[in-house]
Scaffold this motif. Sequence first.
Motif, PDB file in Angstrom:
ATOM      1  N   GLU A  75      10.599   6.401  -7.165  1.00 41.27           N
ATOM      2  CA  GLU A  75      11.300   7.688  -7.153  1.00 41.27           C
ATOM      3  C   GLU A  75      10.772   8.620  -8.239  1.00 41.27           C
ATOM      4  O   GLU A  75      10.755   9.838  -8.059  1.00 41.27           O
ATOM      5  N   LEU A  99       7.792  10.012  -6.624  1.00 41.27           N
ATOM      6  CA  LEU A  99       8.209  10.932  -5.573  1.00 41.27           C
ATOM      7  C   LEU A  99       8.577  12.303  -6.141  1.00 41.27           C
ATOM      8  O   LEU A  99       8.385  13.338  -5.484  1.00 41.27           O
ATOM      9  N   ARG A 100       9.087  12.316  -7.367  1.00 45.21           N
ATOM     10  CA  ARG A 100       9.505  13.581  -8.008  1.00 45.21           C
ATOM     11  C   ARG A 100       8.412  14.194  -8.891  1.00 45.21           C
ATOM     12  O   ARG A 100       8.677  15.164  -9.599  1.00 45.21           O
ATOM     13  N   ALA A 148       7.316   7.204  -1.267  1.00 52.07           N
ATOM     14  CA  ALA A 148       8.540   7.018  -0.470  1.00 52.07           C
ATOM     15  C   ALA A 148       8.528   5.684   0.271  1.00 52.07           C
ATOM     16  O   ALA A 148       9.557   4.992   0.337  1.00 52.07           O
ATOM     17  N   ALA A 157       9.389   2.951  -2.126  1.00 50.98           N
ATOM     18  CA  ALA A 157      10.824   2.944  -2.416  1.00 50.98           C
ATOM     19  C   ALA A 157      11.586   2.307  -1.254  1.00 50.98           C
ATOM     20  O   ALA A 157      12.509   1.502  -1.459  1.00 50.98           O
ATOM     21  N   MET A 168      14.562   6.598   3.045  1.00 56.28           N
ATOM     22  CA  MET A 168      13.240   6.749   2.454  1.00 56.28           C
ATOM     23  C   MET A 168      12.141   6.773   3.521  1.00 56.28           C
ATOM     24  O   MET A 168      11.144   7.491   3.380  1.00 56.28           O
TER      25      MET A 168
END
Length: 422
Positions: free
Chosen positions: A271, A274-275, A288, A291, A307
Amino acid sequence: MTTSNTIGRQARRGRPPKPLDPNASRAARLGAELRRRREAENLTLQTLSARIDYSPQHISQVELGRATVTETFVRACDAELGAGGALLRLLPAVILEHAGIRSARVAARRRADTHSDEEDEVQPTNRRGLAEAGATALLGLGVTAAPAAAREVDPTLPEHWDCLLAILGTHDAAHGPHHVLITVRRELRIISEHRQVARGELRVALMRVEARWSVYAAWLCEDTGDLRGRAALLERALHLAREADVPDLIAWARARQAQWSDPPRAIRLAEIGLRTPRAGAHTRALCAVRAAHAHAHVGDAEATERMLVEARRLAADDSAPPPLATSAPLAEHVVPCWEARCWAALKPATGVALYDGILRAWPRGQTRDGGLYLARLARACAEAGQRDRARTEGRRALAIARATQSSVATRELRQLTIILSG
């Protein structure tokens, strides 16, 4: 009678040298550079031929981009013309280009052969194609001398190393990691030496190259069982990617860390990746799916599906490709592979059906991963109660694991043995 310059003699006969277009192909670029350096040394084809022991006709055909070139030939020309490695650095791209042409011809012949019954089989040893033509010739090829000053760092080196990484990645995918890892470790050392001397934009470019090679080397360590080396290389990649400010490499390194962590830590790392600000959609899709896989391993089907939906959405976006060593269709192949892994953890019977669909359309040349996914299919079959099929698929996977010496596939097969003996 002394030999006059070829160009002058041809001009008097009304036959000037055939013009070269270095942008026509990678082979043409090498040929044009060879001719430029030969003419700069005022050498005829005959004179160069006598010095390197190749025929004038062969040299001429190479200059025109029409002949297959070898490392031995290019190395001889590079040394005789005092090119300092400039000709050698053009060779990987030429080999990759020629191998791609040959691979396309083989594929066309296979499509024309309506009697083949083996197109859906993953072959452990006989589908060499691009990798055999390119990488095996290059396992000993590379830049060898460290520069003494920034002005000695060739600005074309980042492109050279990007090309070489693609060739090595293709070889690894077909034949396994062990021979490739030796070359990758050596090249990483040389890249680092050049990066430490370089300045400005070239230094940043070399940092990007070194980070990308480090992530790839971490995978090779994983597939050869060197888990300590894997962790150190990922930390190195993250440090370089941050300093060079390459968001996709930062996110990709996080995705790899997540892949090799326990589920709670994997969720956090994926995550974070992902950010990552300014990371491309396709690289974030790789975060993703990792995750999703971690959520599946703790039995959270709702978070897994959430996800996976995010991964499919990101993979469908128009985005720059992720910084992988070899390219693969993200939406059509990579995401479905991870989706199958997720459902194999949650509902093994569903995972078996998904693995079957994936393996029927498995890409040629991806032998090592084909064996790995056969091992995962076998394990899902065992967990779904299909024990006879699990043994059959496990034997097929074992043949490929032995051929490619993949530690990851071997570990999957050990888990299969435990399940079947229980």
